[in-house]
Design an enzyme around this catalytic site. Structure first.
Site, short mmCIF file in Angstrom:
data_model
loop_
_atom_site.label_atom_id
_atom_site.label_comp_id
_atom_site.label_asym_id
_atom_site.label_seq_id
_atom_site.Cartn_x
_atom_site.Cartn_y
_atom_site.Cartn_z
N LYS A 1 -0.89 -4.32 -3.21
CA LYS A 1 -2.20 -3.79 -2.80
C LYS A 1 -2.31 -2.34 -3.27
O LYS A 1 -1.77 -1.43 -2.65
CB LYS A 1 -2.42 -3.86 -1.30
CG LYS A 1 -3.83 -3.42 -0.90
CD LYS A 1 -4.06 -3.45 0.59
CE LYS A 1 -5.50 -3.04 0.90
NZ LYS A 1 -5.82 -1.65 0.50
N SER B 1 0.82 -1.22 0.00
CA SER B 1 0.00 0.00 0.00
C SER B 1 0.85 1.27 0.00
O SER B 1 1.52 1.57 -0.98
CB SER B 1 -0.95 -0.05 1.20
OG SER B 1 -1.98 0.90 1.08
N ASP C 1 10.32 5.98 -9.90
CA ASP C 1 9.89 6.73 -11.09
C ASP C 1 10.69 8.03 -11.27
O ASP C 1 10.90 8.48 -12.40
CB ASP C 1 8.40 7.04 -11.01
CG ASP C 1 7.54 5.81 -11.21
OD1 ASP C 1 8.05 4.81 -11.75
OD2 ASP C 1 6.36 5.83 -10.80
#
Length: 696
Positions: free
Chosen positions: A492, A467, A478
């Protein structure tokens, strides 16, 4: 013989083989008026608010039917084939019944289940009390994987299955040094307790079971909680703060550990892990272990919880390994202190390429925020981002050469805090995207241009990083801000909200997380740049292991800048890591463990019911583990051990009293070397580019 004469004869013969339903439950359970309205509310909430758009039609009806049967009888050891054939008339009508709030089919099936389970328990109790003799010298076995087995057709066949199950239970107790008389007493008590609890099932239990067979078709995290029976949800909330610090769930007839709360009493033992099964609970230092197989989850929790400072003993079996005997784990009950769950720092001193280096390590067990203190206007409220910012400054004061953010076993937490913590390492920009059930995408951003730490960094993750952890790791990856190391994360990527109903509550999945690259974290998780060996089986642990888990997909990327690209160096970095790991005793040990466990998983699900064969199997399993450990110890120039129990006495403990796992520590040290390799290659590249520019 004429077919008209043959049919009644066949019916008469079969009637002797399958228990009659004439002696059905004295008082069959029936739905209550409030259940109709609640089912209609659930249906409307799913239709209007769930992220996953699902049509309530015949196809879904069939899925609900299959799920309900599976939830009630996952090992296909209660229902007969004739029961399933009789239930088939409901397969394509459940959608119609749900739309009208009708529950007759659900209760009919459940009442038959109750009848079958009570009949089975009475049968097995009678066999034990009558002293049925079992021959443990016969070469036979029990198949533990019956999820896809054919439904049993006759009483003799069902009796034979339960005889094998009883024989296996007796044999396990005999090999745990119980006398046959003691083993029989334990099992009589176990099955009588199960029968007692079966008789206590009420209409609320039936409704919750059926409602969740329905909600599971939308996704595994959408769940209905009745007012009095919201077991798992309430237990997760309470046990994360007191007791032993473990989140539990019911798995068939067992109580299974879902996760350990960071810095909690259970984690500090160093002897428990996710997927372990609790089969017994004892009070104090020497109280009798009470068998809890087949107990309700809330009843098990009541036994485990108790006054602070008192001792509870758990008898635990590793779920994947039937050939390894159970063990007793002693835990002192305590509340998990908030400061122990907070982010912690340490300095890791390592030598690399002939030079000494100091690396900062910040372990983040969860993304937390003290909302109550924030709402009170307390200027000193605790939160992950605030604590991490302070720790960064302390590490900078110690002149560290790089930083490792350790997110292993971090199950997530506050989205706001994940966003703000990413912001400590970037100038400003998007951190995560959230798409709701209408398709609207919201981009969360770090608006603060301040960068608390701009040096080399790595993020360490594993399969239990979930999560909010995945949001942080994905954003760092990224932005090319740091290198991500470890194992594939949990996956998740969904967001839940709790909706109050007229009768109970509905936990509803209403949105999904996406990385700024546009990739979802759902199902796939975050793939590390450098992968370490892992014992976590993605088919057992992780979002992809859950039935009806939402699929991975993409949205548009959020425009964002990037830091100097480290991807071009990954081949070199990985090559250096692989070269080191070939001679590192701990990494050699980890790879051996992974290979061995994969071999064990491929083996048959048959358990020997011959005493000598099961003994040999268990001895071989223990012998392999001891030999593997001694191979590692030899490379480390440590004395050999004779049994695995010797290792518990050797484990050093960290500042929070948690045993330091040698494999976990080895991964941390190697992460430091990988981070230094990354920094050196980037510096070298920059120097070369500068030189080229000057030559021009």
């Amino acid at each position: 013989m004429h077919r008209s004469l043959l049919k009644p004869l066949l019916f008469t013969a079969l009637s002797f083989l399958i228990p009659s339903t004439a002696n059905a439950l004295a008082t069959p359970l029936k739905s209550e008026p409030v259940h109709k309205q609640t089912l209609l509310e659930i249906t409307e909430s799913l239709k209007l608010g769930h992220y996953n758009r699902v049509n309530l039609d015949d196809s879904l009806s069939g899925q609900i039917f299959n799920q309900y049967i599976k939830d009630l009888d996952p090992a296909r050891s209660y229902f007969y084939k004739s029961d399933i054939d009789e239930f088939e008339k409901y397969r394509l009508v459940l959608d119609d019944q749900i739309r009208s709030g009708e529950l007759s089919a659900a209760y009919f099936i459940f009442n038959r289940y109750q009848e079958r389970i009570e009949g089975r328990l009475e049968f097995i109790i009678d066999e034990l009390e009558q002293g049925k003799v079992f021959d443990f010298s016969i070469d036979e076995s029990l198949n533990t994987d019956r999820e896809n087995a054919a439904w049993i057709e006759s009483t003799p066949e069902m009796n034979a299955l339960w005889d094998r199950r009883l024989k296996s239970a007796l044999l396990n107790l005999l090999l745990a040094d119980k006398s046959e008389e003691e083993a029989r007493e334990i099992l009589i008590k176990r099955y009588k307790n199960q029968l007692k609890r079966s008789l206590q099932v009420n209409s609320e239990d039936v409704f919750q079971s059926f409602a969740n067979a329905f909600t599971k078709q939308y996704d595994p995290h959408t769940q209905y909680f009745s007012p009095r029976k919201s077991e798992n949800f309430k237990i997760n909330m309470s046990l994360s703060l007191e007791g032993i610090g473990a989140v539990l769930k019911s798995e068939n007839e067992f109580t299974q550990i879902v996760r350990l709360v960071p810095a909690g009493p259970a984690e500090k033992t160093g002897q428990l892990k996710a997927t372990d099964r609790i089969i017994g609970v004892g009070q104090g230092e020497d109280g009798d272990i009470e068998d809890v197989v087949g107990w309700r989850l809330d009843d098990v929790v009541q036994l485990i919880r108790g006054p602070k400072g008192t001792t509870v003993r758990l008898e635990v079996r590793t779920s994947e390994r039937e050939d390894i005997p159970s063990k007793i784990v002693k835990i002192v009950r305590n509340k998990v202190k908030l400061e122990e769950q907070s982010a912690q720092k340490r300095v890791l001193e390592i030598e690399h390429l002939g030079q000494p280096f100091k690396l900062g390590v910040i372990e983040i067990p969860a993304f937390y925020i003290d909302f109550a203190a924030l709402q009170r206007g307390d200027d000193d409220y605790k939160s992950t981002s605030r604590d991490v910012e302070k720790l960064i400054q302390e590490l900078k004061d110690e002149d560290v050469d790089g930083l490792i953010v350790d997110l292993r076993n971090n199950g997530g937490g506050s989205l706001r805090e994940a966003n703000d913590t990413v912001g400590l390492f970037i100038q400003r920009g998007p951190t995560v995207q959230v798409k709701d059930s209408t398709g609207r995408v919201e981009v969360l951003r770090d608006l603060n241009p301040k960068v608390s730490y701009g040096g080399p960094m790595a993020v360490l993750v594993n399969r239990l990083s979930a999560s909010a952890s995945e949001i942080f790791a994905g954003a760092i990856q990224d932005y090319n801000r740091g290198i991500v190391i470890g194992g594939q994360t949990f996956g998740k990527g969904t967001v839940q909200t709790l909706l109050p109903l007229n009768h109970g509550q509905l936990k509803l999945t209403h949105a999904m997380f996406y990385r700024i690259s546009g990739d979802s974290t759902q199902n796939k998780g975050v793939m590390p740049d450098i992968t370490f060996p892992t014992l976590y089986d993605p088919e057992i642990i992780g979002e992809s292991a859950l039935d009806q888990a939402l699929a991975w997909d993409k949205v548009r990327s959020a425009p964002h800048g990037t830091y100097p690209n480290l991807r071009q160096f990954l081949t070199q970095i990985n090559s250096r890591y692989q070269s080191r790991s070939l001679t590192d005793p701990d990494f050699i040990f980890m790879r051996e463990q992974v290979e061995h466990l994969n071999e064990v998983r491929k083996e048959s699900s048959l358990i020997p019911l011959q005493e000598s064969a099961l003994k040999i199997e268990r001895e071989k399993a223990e012998e392999w583990q001891v030999d593997a450990e001694n191979r590692r110890r030899s490379k480390k120039q440590l004395p050999p051990i004779k049994s695995l129990s010797e290792l518990d006495k050797e484990l050093e403990k960290d500042a929070q009293g948690r045993p330091i796992n040698p494999e976990a520590e080895a991964m941390l040290v190697e992460s430091g070397r990988i981070l230094l390799d990354t920094a050196f290659l980037q510096l070298q590249y920059s120097a070369n580019e500068t030189q080229k520019s000057e030559q021009k």
